[in-house]
Structures are given as structure tokens and as C-alpha cells.
Design an enzyme around this catalytic site. Structure first.
Site, PDB file in Angstrom:
ATOM      1  N   HIS A   1       0.833  -1.206   0.000  1.00  0.00           N
ATOM      2  CA  HIS A   1       0.000   0.000   0.000  1.00  0.00           C
ATOM      3  C   HIS A   1       0.867   1.256   0.000  1.00  0.00           C
ATOM      4  O   HIS A   1       0.355   2.363   0.096  1.00  0.00           O
ATOM      5  CB  HIS A   1      -0.879   0.034   1.260  1.00  0.00           C
ATOM      6  CG  HIS A   1      -1.855  -1.087   1.361  1.00  0.00           C
ATOM      7  ND1 HIS A   1      -2.578  -1.547   0.279  1.00  0.00           N
ATOM      8  CD2 HIS A   1      -2.252  -1.840   2.423  1.00  0.00           C
ATOM      9  CE1 HIS A   1      -3.372  -2.529   0.675  1.00  0.00           C
ATOM     10  NE2 HIS A   1      -3.181  -2.733   1.962  1.00  0.00           N
TER      11      HIS A   1
ATOM     12  N   LYS B   1     -18.326  -7.066   1.565  1.00  0.00           N
ATOM     13  CA  LYS B   1     -19.532  -6.986   0.718  1.00  0.00           C
ATOM     14  C   LYS B   1     -19.190  -7.289  -0.745  1.00  0.00           C
ATOM     15  O   LYS B   1     -19.967  -7.923  -1.449  1.00  0.00           O
ATOM     16  CB  LYS B   1     -20.157  -5.584   0.794  1.00  0.00           C
ATOM     17  CG  LYS B   1     -20.380  -5.078   2.200  1.00  0.00           C
ATOM     18  CD  LYS B   1     -21.701  -5.564   2.739  1.00  0.00           C
ATOM     19  CE  LYS B   1     -21.902  -5.033   4.152  1.00  0.00           C
ATOM     20  NZ  LYS B   1     -22.667  -5.921   4.997  1.00  0.00           N
TER      21      LYS B   1
ATOM     22  N   SER C   1     -15.285   0.740   3.304  1.00  0.00           N
ATOM     23  CA  SER C   1     -14.708  -0.594   3.479  1.00  0.00           C
ATOM     24  C   SER C   1     -13.664  -0.580   4.596  1.00  0.00           C
ATOM     25  O   SER C   1     -13.601  -1.490   5.434  1.00  0.00           O
ATOM     26  CB  SER C   1     -14.083  -1.043   2.155  1.00  0.00           C
ATOM     27  OG  SER C   1     -13.425  -2.270   2.300  1.00  0.00           O
TER      28      SER C   1
END
Ligand code: A3P
Length: 311
Positions: free
Chosen positions: A125, A275, A155
Site C-alpha cells: 500500500h 460486501k 470498506s
């Protein structure tokens, strides 16, 4: 492949508390990272067949990683060697024991990657400027995945909201920090814009989560093309199926059964799968939060032609 701990000397292991956060170069990081690991990236030995997956957190890192692994394994999840991605979301985090309260000796995960067999699939990241310069010198391939920021922060809140990895910062504080660009790993806006500006370099591919959702087959083909791994139609279909939300859950179930997914212990089943849809932000943002976010977004994205689908 199982980790061979005899490969590491006592100097590789560090006494370290994984609690809290620190600033490096003015950017906040949680203590799963240490400054020396970020420093080590300046001289990290990149290989020309490395495949780097670079993202701002919660943008589809693991999904993309699974697609890349499947491309290299002819669509078969069973044969994937997860040495360089197992249980870790970030190459400069600590190896699994860092999530275990009782342990204080940790091995920076990049040391495992250093010794991993090629081709290595490496997740990070880190903003571009902290990634190893060797990436461009060696022309290693970098896949950058970006996602609309409202879903990213939604998220992220589901993932680390109200726990240590998120500094116990609850929704409103997290949203504020996100808009100000002061969350862990720095500004999302700078992160995506910098990679967008580099998208024409031949060793870089810029893809968006929303496009992957809209056209998973197109995404698989574009990643395979970029990696110069031509695939048969059958294999493409296999990869699309096995990298779908359902398909990945199935693979991860098997990993868990085999006791390989260490992060499960700390963060529950499927820590990277929640999700898997576009626009879950709509259930999280209030009307006024959304208005404020849109205002900040317009301002910070005014100097780029990078655009996102928010639904
Ligand atoms: P949500 O929390 O919105 O569901 P990362 O891997 O960068 O941490 O990103 C995690 C996000 O990617 C989570 O988003 C997760 O559910 C989603 N994701 C993981 N696997 C996916 C898949 N196969 N298809 C679609 N989304 C997926």
C-alpha cells in the site's frame, strides 16, 4: 510452501510492539510497519519478473492478487503458492506472529519476500515514492488498483473501524482524516493521482475496482495481456469463476481448513472479503457527510482527469 525459519538469523527478528502508530516523512503508519522496513525499500532487491500489486488499502488488493495468482496457475487455486501473500496485506508488515498478543519477536515480512522463489507477487500500500526504485530500473510489473474513495473509506471502516489497526478512530473521525489525507499511508488523493500520472509507463497497469466489477472477464484478459501470459478461453472462464467473490470465498475456506490463513485468527473469517460490491458507501454516509465529501473531492481532484464511478 511452508516458511523455513532456519533461513533467518536472530538479527532478522525484532523485539517490537505492534501497538500504536508513528510518522515517517510526515505520513502516519500503524505499528505493524516500522520505519526501518520503509527505509529498506530504498535498496530492496527487485527482480525483473516481480509482479507488484500497489493499492491504497481496501481497493481490491486481494482480489487482484488472486487473479494474478490464478493467471500464473492456469486458473487453478489449489496449486497457488501463497508464500509472498499469505495472511499479509502489506509486504512491509510483520509476519503473522505480529497479530498474536503474546509474542514480541517479529520478522518483517519483506525478509520472507527477499528469499521467496520467482515470480514473486508482492502487495504493497506504500505510496509510489516509497516503493523500491529497483521496480523501474528492472522494469518489474506494477498493477495499480484504484477504487472510488467513498467505498474505500466505507470498506476501511468495516475492516479497522474501532480497532487497533485503525487507531480506534470511529467513523466520523476516520472520514475527516480521510478527507484531510492524514489517515495511515497518507492521502488517498495523492496516492491515486500519482499512479494515474504514471499509467502510460510500459511496466505499469492502472485498473479500477468498478471496471473489474462491471467486466470481470475484460479485467482478467487485460491483466493477463499486461503480464504477457496468453490464456485460452477456458482458462479465462476458470479464472473469472475462481476469482469471483463466491469463488474466492471457496478457496479461502479451503485455506482455512488447511490452517494456513493466519490472519483469520486475529480478524475473523475472510478478513479481506466483506460486501464486494460498488456503492456500499450509500448505507454509511449521511446526506451532509456526502455533500462535504463531494466538495473536498471536487477540490482535490480538480487537477486530474482521473474519474471514478460511485455506483
Ligand atoms: P468491501 O469491504 O467493500 O466489501 P483489499 O483487498 O484492498 O483490502 O480490498 C478489500 C475489498 O475488496 C473489500 O471490499 C472486499 O469485499 C473486496 N473484495 C475482495 N474480493 C473480492 C472479489 N472477488 N470481488 C469483488 N470484491 C472483492
Amino acid at each position: 510452501m511452508k516458511m523455513d525459519l532456519s533461513l533467518y538469523s536472530s538479527d532478522d527478528w525484532l523485539e517490537h510492539s505492534v501497538h500504536g502508530s508513528f510518522y515517517y516523512d510526515g505520513i502516519k503508519f500503524n505499528a505493524l510497519v516500522i520505519p526501518s522496513s520503509i527505509e529498506a525499500m530504498k535498496t530492496f532487491d527487485v527482480r525483473d519478473d516481480d509482479i507488484w500489486i500497489n493499492t491504497y488499502a481496501k481497493s481490491g488488493t486481494h482480489w487482484t492478487s488472486e487473479i494474478v495468482h490464478l493467471i500464473l496457475n492456469h486458473g487453478n487455486p489449489e496449486t497457488i503458492d501463497r508464500t509472498t501473500t499469505q495472511g499479509n496485506i502489506e509486504m512491509i508488515y510483520f509476519q503473522k506472529d505480529s497479530y498474536d498478543e503474546g509474542k514480541t519477536r517479529h520478522l518483517p515480512f519483506y525478509k520472507i519476500i527477499e528469499k521467496a522463489p520467482s515470480p514473486r507477487i508482492i502487495q504493497s500500500h506504500l505510496p509510489v515514492k516509497y516503493l523500491p526504485p529497483g521496480i523501474d530500473e528492472k522494469k518489474a510489473k506494477v498493477i495499480y488498483v484504484a477504487r472510488n474513495p467513498k467505498d474505500v473509506i466505507t470498506s476501511l471502516d468495516r475492516f479497522v473501524g474501532n480497532n487497533e489497526m485503525g487507531d480506534y478512530i470511529r467513523w466520523q473521525g476516520a472520514l475527516k482524516e480521510f478527507m484531510a489525507g492524514t489517515r495511515n499511508y497518507g492521502s488517498w488523493f495523492d496516492h491515486v493521482k500519482t499512479s494515474w500520472d504514471l499509467r502510460h509507463q510500459e511496466n505499469r497497469l492502472f485498473i479500477k475496482y468498478e471496471d473489474m466489477k462491471k467486466d470481470p472477464k475484460g479485467a482478467v484478459e487485460s491483466i493477463a495481456g499486461f503480464l504477457e501470459r496468453p490464456l485460452s478461453e477456458d482458462t479465462v472462464q476458470k479464472i473469472v469463476k475462481n476469482s469471483s467473490f463466491k469463488g474466492m470465498k471457496k478457496s479461502f475456506d479451503k485455506i482455512e481448513e488447511a490452517g494456513k490463513e493466519e490472519l483469520v485468527k486475529a480478524m475473523g473469517k475472510y478478513p479481506y472479503m466483506s460486501k464486494g460490491v460498488v456503492a456500499s458507501w450509500k448505507k454509511r454516509f449521511t446526506v451532509s457527510e456526502n455533500e462535504e465529501f463531494d466538495r473536498v473531492y471536487q477540490e482535490k481532484m480538480a487537477d486530474t482527469d482521473l474519474r471514478f464511478d460511485f455506483e
